[in-house]
Design a protein around this motif. Structure first.
Motif, PDB file in Angstrom:
ATOM      1  N   MET B  86       0.745  -1.277  -0.213  1.00 12.99           N
ATOM      2  CA  MET B  86      -0.079   0.105   0.071  1.00 12.99           C
ATOM      3  C   MET B  86       0.983   1.411   0.060  1.00 12.99           C
ATOM      4  N   PHE B  88       0.287   5.331   0.687  1.00 16.60           N
ATOM      5  CA  PHE B  88      -0.485   6.209   1.527  1.00 16.60           C
ATOM      6  C   PHE B  88      -0.432   7.668   1.189  1.00 16.60           C
ATOM      7  N   ALA B  92       3.227   8.587   5.035  1.00 13.95           N
ATOM      8  CA  ALA B  92       3.465   7.539   6.287  1.00 13.95           C
ATOM      9  C   ALA B  92       4.746   7.068   6.011  1.00 13.95           C
ATOM     10  N   LEU B  93       5.837   7.536   5.694  1.00 16.54           N
ATOM     11  CA  LEU B  93       7.050   7.114   5.703  1.00 16.54           C
ATOM     12  C   LEU B  93       7.359   6.851   7.371  1.00 16.54           C
ATOM     13  N   PHE B  94       8.145   5.816   7.868  1.00 20.80           N
ATOM     14  CA  PHE B  94       8.493   5.737   9.048  1.00 20.80           C
ATOM     15  C   PHE B  94       9.388   6.799   9.638  1.00 20.80           C
ATOM     16  N   LYS B  97      13.054   6.497  10.560  1.00 22.14           N
ATOM     17  CA  LYS B  97      13.991   5.829   9.705  1.00 22.14           C
ATOM     18  C   LYS B  97      14.515   6.477   8.399  1.00 22.14           C
ATOM     19  N   THR B 105      13.209  -1.956   5.807  1.00 28.47           N
ATOM     20  CA  THR B 105      12.265  -2.476   7.065  1.00 28.47           C
ATOM     21  C   THR B 105      11.196  -3.636   6.792  1.00 28.47           C
ATOM     22  N   GLY B 106      10.428  -3.519   5.704  1.00 28.41           N
ATOM     23  CA  GLY B 106       9.557  -4.538   5.248  1.00 28.41           C
ATOM     24  C   GLY B 106      10.096  -5.634   4.887  1.00 28.41           C
ATOM     25  N   GLY B 110       9.605  -7.968   7.495  1.00 33.13           N
ATOM     26  CA  GLY B 110       8.268  -8.630   6.837  1.00 33.13           C
ATOM     27  C   GLY B 110       8.465  -9.865   6.132  1.00 33.13           C
ATOM     28  N   ARG B 154       8.924   1.865  -1.241  1.00 30.63           N
ATOM     29  CA  ARG B 154       8.862   0.891  -0.250  1.00 30.63           C
ATOM     30  C   ARG B 154       7.943  -0.151  -0.477  1.00 30.63           C
ATOM     31  N   LEU B 158       8.844  -4.691  -2.311  1.00 34.60           N
ATOM     32  CA  LEU B 158       8.060  -6.058  -1.744  1.00 34.60           C
ATOM     33  C   LEU B 158       7.647  -6.977  -2.884  1.00 34.60           C
TER      34      LEU B 158
END
Ligand code: ATP
Ligand code: MG
Lengths: 230, 248
Positions: B86, B88, B92-94, B97, B105-106, B110, B154, B158
């Motif tokens: 997803m 956003f 909504a970046l961390f 980080k 991170t994912g 993840g 990001r 994935l």
């Protein structure tokens, strides 16, 4: 004004400074240990427990700390006695004032700290959580890697206030027989009626100690912020 | 070939129905644009697809797995999110980080790739969106457009089957919209399957092969961009398109 008295009393007051610091720092540490599970229970709204803690927090936040100290002072030994009644060897409990002081401070701090946790937690945008979940992190990894690191810098300013309040509130525990700065000032002053001088000494010590703690924590906050948010 | 199929998706908040029996079938390579008035349930729809919110009922089929959305196990949830990523609206970046870590991170926590592998992918993705020189920047040091490109990287890192975009450009300054639109367009051309909620009708037309119009938690109408945008039959859609073009 008796400046000589002020100068002579200063080292005597400083000699009990460790009591003041010990009481507030140990109080805040136990307060933190209590506040973490309390915050989790309240945030998750675990039935019954959450309601109990809600009441607990509004009680502690709504009652003067001197009353809390007296209640623990008179109540805790009684409570332990009741709990221990089945024990045939049980006698009346007497407890060191220092323990009473730490318990009272820890309870008081835990209520304030869990409110501080709450606002620090809510200061982390929900979308940060969503984003972490959306890239496949479990809930617990999301907390560990994203939510908690962001919550800590939010938490420190309130933590500082709570700690400074505790340091200042230690001035009340001479009421239950603990000789810290304020108790010592009273004792020294009563011999010679140099009350103003003794309290001015105390004022200087409280100011310096609070200033040092505030500076250290704000340094820490900046360090963490730099590290966390660049 | 059907890639993702959603049937009878229902969601309500406090007894208020937000999604009313939504059905959608997506083929591999489809780019679905979702348009519709504010509050019609578009964001809720996306969040219910990757289970950021939990549907009351419905089924979702993807990669020959069929999930009953009313009770999905934690394991299936994690599995699903390896296939659906997803992007956003507010990026909504961390915040804690760097650009680089936002991507790894994912991959590390993840997908459980090792750090080296994750780093390699992250660098490739950063290169894709022209952000390699910003890899050690924190979100607060990046413009909105740059943040959103990291947000896209990001998601693509994935290697998901489907990417959900929730108004990816609507928080951007007008002059920054272009680069982000280009990045998404490029993804579409590369055959990435995606669902894009947007208010930019021209953008929808440019990238989508299918447009769905949402109203009151339902798909009021679905079809090709020509059918829905160029020749809307439905009065509600006509009115909406007029209103949107007036805003410009
Ligand atoms: N967590 C929630 N709790 C209660 N109501 C919610 C929640 N999330 C969304 N809603 C409601 O669901 C409806 C749809 O919201 P949603 O955000 O999906 O709309 P949207 O189509 O994305 O709108 P916009 O174009 O403004 O982004 C709204 O009426 C909103 O108030
Ligand atoms: Mg929305």
């Amino acid at each position: 004004m008796n400046v000589n008295f002020m100068i002579e009393s200063m080292p005597k007051l400083l000699s009990v400074l460790p009591v003041t610091i010990f009481l507030s720092v140990i109080g805040v540490i136990f307060g933190l240990i209590l506040a973490i599970p309390i915050s989790i229970v309240r945030e998750k709204r675990i039935p019954v427990l959450a309601q109990i803690f809600d009441v607990y927090i509004s009680l502690f936040r709504g009652i003067p700390i001197i009353v809390q100290i007296y209640i623990v002072y008179y109540g805790l030994p009684r409570l332990l006695f009741l709990l221990n009644q089945n024990n045939p060897g049980a006698k009346g409990f007497t407890m060191p004032s220092m323990i009473i002081g730490i318990v009272a401070f820890a309870l008081n701090a835990s209520a304030n700290l869990s409110e501080a946790f709450r606002s620090a937690y809510h200061g982390v945008d929900k979308s940060q959580y969503d984003a972490a979940i959306s890239v496949g992190l479990t809930k617990s990894t999301t907390f560990k890697k994203v939510v908690i690191p962001q919550l800590i810098p939010n938490f420190i300013p309130n933590f500082t206030n709570i700690l400074l309040d505790l340091i200042k509130d230690t001035a009340l525990v001479y009421n239950i027989g603990i000789v810290e700065i304020m108790g010592q000032a009273n004792i020294l002053a009563s011999f010679s009626f140099n009350y103003l001088e003794a309290y001015l000494d105390a004022l200087v010590i409280y100011l310096v100690v609070c200033f040092i703690f505030a500076s250290l924590l704000s340094l820490l906050e900046n360090k963490i912020k730099q590290h966390v948010f660049a | 070939m059907t890639l993702l199929k959603i049937d009878h998706l229902k969601k309500s908040f406090n007894k208020k129905t937000i999604l009313e029996d939504v059905n959608l079938e997506i083929n591999k390579g489809d780019v679905i644009a979702v348009i519709g008035p504010s509050g019609s349930g578009k964001t809720t729809f996306l969040k219910n697809i990757n289970l950021l919110e939990h549907p009351d009922s419905g089924t979702l089929s993807i990669e020959d797995k069929k999930l009953d959305l009313s009770h999905v196990s934690t394991q299936d949830e994690l599995w699903l999110r390896r296939h659906i990523a997803m992007v956003f609206q507010n990026y909504a970046l961390f915040k804690n980080k760097t650009a680089f870590e936002n991507i790894t991170t994912g991959l590390i926590y993840g997908k459980h790739l090792d750090k080296k592998e994750a780093a390699k992918i992250a660098e490739e993705e950063l290169k894709q969106v022209n952000m390699l020189d910003k890899k050690d920047f924190y979100p607060s040091q990046l413009s909105g457009g740059q943040q959103q490109r990291i947000g896209i990287a990001r998601a693509t890192a994935l290697k998901p089957s489907v990417i959900l975009f929730d108004e990816p450009t609507s928080a951007l300054d007008p002059e920054l919209v272009g680069t982000v639109v280009d990045d998404i367009d490029q993804l579409a051309k590369n055959g990435q399957t995606m669902i894009v909620v947007t208010h930019l009708i021209s953008f929808a037309k440019r990238i989508a092969n299918k447009v769905i119009f949402f109203e009151d938690g339902e798909i009021l109408s679905a079809g090709t961009p020509e059918e829905i945008i160029d020749n809307p039959k439905n009065d509600r859609i006509k009115k909406f398109l007029e209103a949107v073009s007036r805003d410009k």
